[in-house]
Enzyme design. Structure first.
Site, mmCIF file in Angstrom:
data_model
loop_
_atom_site.group_PDB
_atom_site.id
_atom_site.type_symbol
_atom_site.label_atom_id
_atom_site.label_comp_id
_atom_site.label_asym_id
_atom_site.label_seq_id
_atom_site.Cartn_x
_atom_site.Cartn_y
_atom_site.Cartn_z
ATOM 1 N N ILE A 55 33.673 30.398 42.604
ATOM 2 C CA ILE A 55 33.809 29.755 42.656
ATOM 3 C C ILE A 55 33.984 28.943 43.600
ATOM 4 O O ILE A 55 34.133 27.431 44.343
ATOM 5 C CB ILE A 55 34.768 28.441 41.728
ATOM 6 C CG1 ILE A 55 35.903 28.186 41.582
ATOM 7 C CG2 ILE A 55 34.004 29.267 39.977
ATOM 8 C CD1 ILE A 55 36.399 27.210 40.823
ATOM 9 N N SER A 56 34.723 29.679 44.838
ATOM 10 C CA SER A 56 35.938 29.082 45.795
ATOM 11 C C SER A 56 34.516 29.589 46.990
ATOM 12 O O SER A 56 34.995 29.116 48.667
ATOM 13 C CB SER A 56 37.435 29.502 45.936
ATOM 14 O OG SER A 56 37.910 28.935 45.393
ATOM 15 N N ASP A 63 35.270 36.026 48.499
ATOM 16 C CA ASP A 63 35.443 36.353 47.129
ATOM 17 C C ASP A 63 36.232 37.886 46.899
ATOM 18 O O ASP A 63 36.518 38.527 48.385
ATOM 19 C CB ASP A 63 34.255 36.626 46.347
ATOM 20 C CG ASP A 63 32.918 37.661 46.581
ATOM 21 O OD1 ASP A 63 33.234 38.362 47.539
ATOM 22 O OD2 ASP A 63 32.600 37.795 46.173
ATOM 23 N N PHE A 64 36.639 38.593 46.286
ATOM 24 C CA PHE A 64 36.885 40.087 46.273
ATOM 25 C C PHE A 64 36.233 41.533 46.199
ATOM 26 O O PHE A 64 35.447 42.232 47.092
ATOM 27 C CB PHE A 64 37.960 40.556 45.469
ATOM 28 C CG PHE A 64 38.884 39.519 45.229
ATOM 29 C CD1 PHE A 64 40.173 40.048 46.067
ATOM 30 C CD2 PHE A 64 39.057 38.210 44.995
ATOM 31 C CE1 PHE A 64 41.258 39.430 46.560
ATOM 32 C CE2 PHE A 64 39.755 37.777 45.386
ATOM 33 C CZ PHE A 64 41.015 37.306 46.324
ATOM 34 N N GLN A 114 42.526 32.130 38.673
ATOM 35 C CA GLN A 114 43.144 32.860 38.577
ATOM 36 C C GLN A 114 42.822 32.762 40.207
ATOM 37 O O GLN A 114 43.258 33.882 41.083
ATOM 38 C CB GLN A 114 41.731 34.513 38.061
ATOM 39 C CG GLN A 114 41.362 34.501 37.019
ATOM 40 C CD GLN A 114 40.563 35.745 36.547
ATOM 41 O OE1 GLN A 114 41.082 37.357 36.450
ATOM 42 N NE2 GLN A 114 39.115 34.967 36.436
ATOM 43 N N VAL A 116 44.111 31.584 43.519
ATOM 44 C CA VAL A 116 45.579 30.797 44.517
ATOM 45 C C VAL A 116 45.761 30.019 45.523
ATOM 46 O O VAL A 116 45.798 30.072 46.378
ATOM 47 C CB VAL A 116 46.298 31.384 44.980
ATOM 48 C CG1 VAL A 116 46.551 33.240 44.157
ATOM 49 C CG2 VAL A 116 45.459 32.452 46.028
ATOM 50 N N ASP A 117 44.262 29.874 45.908
ATOM 51 C CA ASP A 117 43.972 28.899 46.817
ATOM 52 C C ASP A 117 43.828 26.932 46.386
ATOM 53 O O ASP A 117 43.639 26.567 47.821
ATOM 54 C CB ASP A 117 42.283 28.556 46.804
ATOM 55 C CG ASP A 117 41.279 29.024 45.965
ATOM 56 O OD1 ASP A 117 41.944 28.049 45.011
ATOM 57 O OD2 ASP A 117 40.247 29.041 45.833
ATOM 58 N N HIS A 134 47.231 33.148 38.702
ATOM 59 C CA HIS A 134 48.547 34.433 40.071
ATOM 60 C C HIS A 134 49.588 33.777 40.385
ATOM 61 O O HIS A 134 49.344 33.881 41.325
ATOM 62 C CB HIS A 134 46.611 35.346 40.799
ATOM 63 C CG HIS A 134 46.022 35.741 39.640
ATOM 64 N ND1 HIS A 134 45.091 36.066 39.391
ATOM 65 C CD2 HIS A 134 46.943 36.747 37.988
ATOM 66 C CE1 HIS A 134 44.345 37.128 38.291
ATOM 67 N NE2 HIS A 134 45.186 37.441 37.306
ATOM 68 N N GLY A 209 31.798 32.533 38.106
ATOM 69 C CA GLY A 209 32.697 33.129 39.282
ATOM 70 C C GLY A 209 33.574 33.938 39.277
ATOM 71 O O GLY A 209 34.577 34.142 39.575
#
Length: 467
Positions: A55-56, A63-64, A114, A116-117, A134, A209
């Protein structure tokens, strides 16, 4: 430009599947699924959102596991992906702000993140309705009294280590700790307990997401199934929980949520960011004729804390050609002068904003008269900040400012200003492009048609966004 948490964590082999290809539902299938999602949201009694890095991505934060994700590129030996803007200036996505509107409308009961932003908190989700499993790169915690501090800068450590600041409570004063988990750290019990409680109560857990691979967080949505609820997954990649879900949507999260919000006749509110700055003026007489004074421009989080939204400050004196303009280029911003005690003057402070702000600068006028003592002033944030936000929204630009607090002592004055540094709307052409034209079928009589109510239709009652 920092990626925060992602940049600080080294690559591990136990992160699950990475580099997964993205799946896009065909347009007609996507249209039908968005309509089904809108019906589920409308009928829900206890909706919970469970959010991940996806979503970011539209906020400029990678993303990862995606094709250009942090772990995907690291596995390929390509390092950490470049962010499109400084981490601290990232603005909430359309999805973040849609969740704010759903919460204000009384539909969304809780958010489990989840990430951390800090974008959920910046967007306006109340802290008591948010579990950050997190941690948060912008939040510090006092381990002694439990007070939380939300910063406008990225905290320098992870792994719940001590930072360089202390608790502001004079009765406490303990060293603060960051709140971001490292790999070996257990999930915080307070956040986890709230998340579990709401997942058990939820009739719908909307997973947005997230690849649902990191344990134990990824198992939380399953608790709603055991209690008779349903899971909806919106993600571009397959997840291990797809077979458990009542609805799986493969599409861009922003596009899916925008379509559902239009069908629900709910408008997505603008995001308006307000930052704070503290101006300190200390002075001392010199032989009763002159006065030495010092100006310091600092963070409200402490004299040593950074001011990430300010690049430089220009201090000028338009009515006093004898006073030279000062250009302050380095933090902490500090100016030392000597002037006639009985001669008042006007000082103009031009704040030049950093990259990622919505306008290049703003100017604050500060009249100085050492012969007159000002009164203390404390204004209600819940009144001032919404007024600032409304002004920025109406004028369609940032830069507005207002005094929040002024403390006056015999030899000093400290004033705190609130400044609008960003405004972003989510109903403009840049968001509408690519959003599906959705016409509900005959089984969706409870839902308004796409676009109805956007210009003047009834929306949910609002409450002040800033607290």
């Amino acid at each position: 430009m920092s990626l925060g948490y992602a940049e600080k964590l080294s690559y591990r082999e136990d992160v699950g599947t990475v580099g997964m290809s993205e799946i896009f539902d065909p347009p007609d299938v996507l249209q039908q699924k968005i309509e089904e999602l809108a019906i589920l949201i409308q009928k829900s009694k206890h909706l919970v959102a469970f959010t991940g890095a996806g979503i970011s991505t539209s906020c400029g934060i990678p993303d990862f596991r995606g094709p250009k994700g942090v772990w995907t590129l690291q596995r390929a030996g390509k390092g950490v992906p470049e962010a499109s803007l400084p981490f601290h200036r990232a603005m909430p996505s359309l999805t973040h702000m849609a969740l704010v509107e759903l919460e204000r409308a009384g539909i969304l009961k809780f958010v489990i993140s989840q990430n951390v932003d800090s974008l959920h908190l910046r967007s306006g989700i109340p802290r008591e309705k948010l579990a950050e499993l997190h941690g948060n790169s912008f939040r510090e915690l006092c381990p002694s009294c439990g007070t939380e501090y939300l910063r406008d800068f990225e905290v320098e450590t992870i792994g719940m280590k001590e930072t360089s600041r202390r608790c502001a409570d004079t009765k406490c004063g303990a060293k603060l700790k960051d709140t971001v988990l490292d790999w070996e750290d257990a999930l915080p019990p307070k956040e986890m307990n709230l998340a579990e409680k709401h997942c058990r109560t939820a009739d719908i857990v909307l997973c947005l997401g997230t690849s649902l691979q990191i344990t134990p967080a990824c198992n939380l949505p399953l608790k709603t199934i055991r209690s008779g609820g349903e899971i909806v997954i919106v993600n571009l990649q397959p997840t291990p929980k797809d077979k458990k879900a009542s609805l799986v949507i493969h599409g861009l999260v922003d596009k899916v949520i925008a379509g559902a919000m239009h069908l629900l006749n709910l408008r997505i509110p603008p995001y308006i960011r307000i930052d704070f700055v503290q101006l300190s003026l200390s002075h001392s007489p010199k032989k009763k004729t002159y006065v030495k004074w010092n100006l310091r421009i600092a963070s409200v989080h402490g004299q040593r804390a950074p001011l990430p939204f300010l690049k430089s400050v220009e201090v000028s004196f338009p009515e006093r050609p004898d006073l030279k303009t000062a250009f302050l280029q380095k933090q902490p911003f500090y100016l030392k002068r000597e002037t006639l005690r009985k001669r008042p003057f006007k000082m103009l402070l031009t704040f030049n904003f950093s990259d990622g702000c919505g306008c290049p600068c703003t100017t604050i006028e500060w009249p100085i008269n050492f012969q007159v003592t000002k009164d203390n002033l404390v204004r209600d944030k819940n009144e001032v900040l919404p007024e600032l936000g409304d002004a920025a929204n109406m004028e369609s630009h940032s830069g507005q400012h207002a005094v929040l607090e002024r403390k006056v002592n015999p030899r000093s004055e400290v004033t705190v200003y609130a400044i609008v540094t960003n405004i972003r709307r989510y109903n403009g052409p840049e968001e509408a492009n690519g959003v599906l034209e959705i016409t509900p079928n005959g089984n969706s009589n409870l839902i308004k048609r796409y676009g109805e109510g956007v210009n003047g239709g009834q929306t949910s009652q609002k409450r002040p966004k800033w607290t």
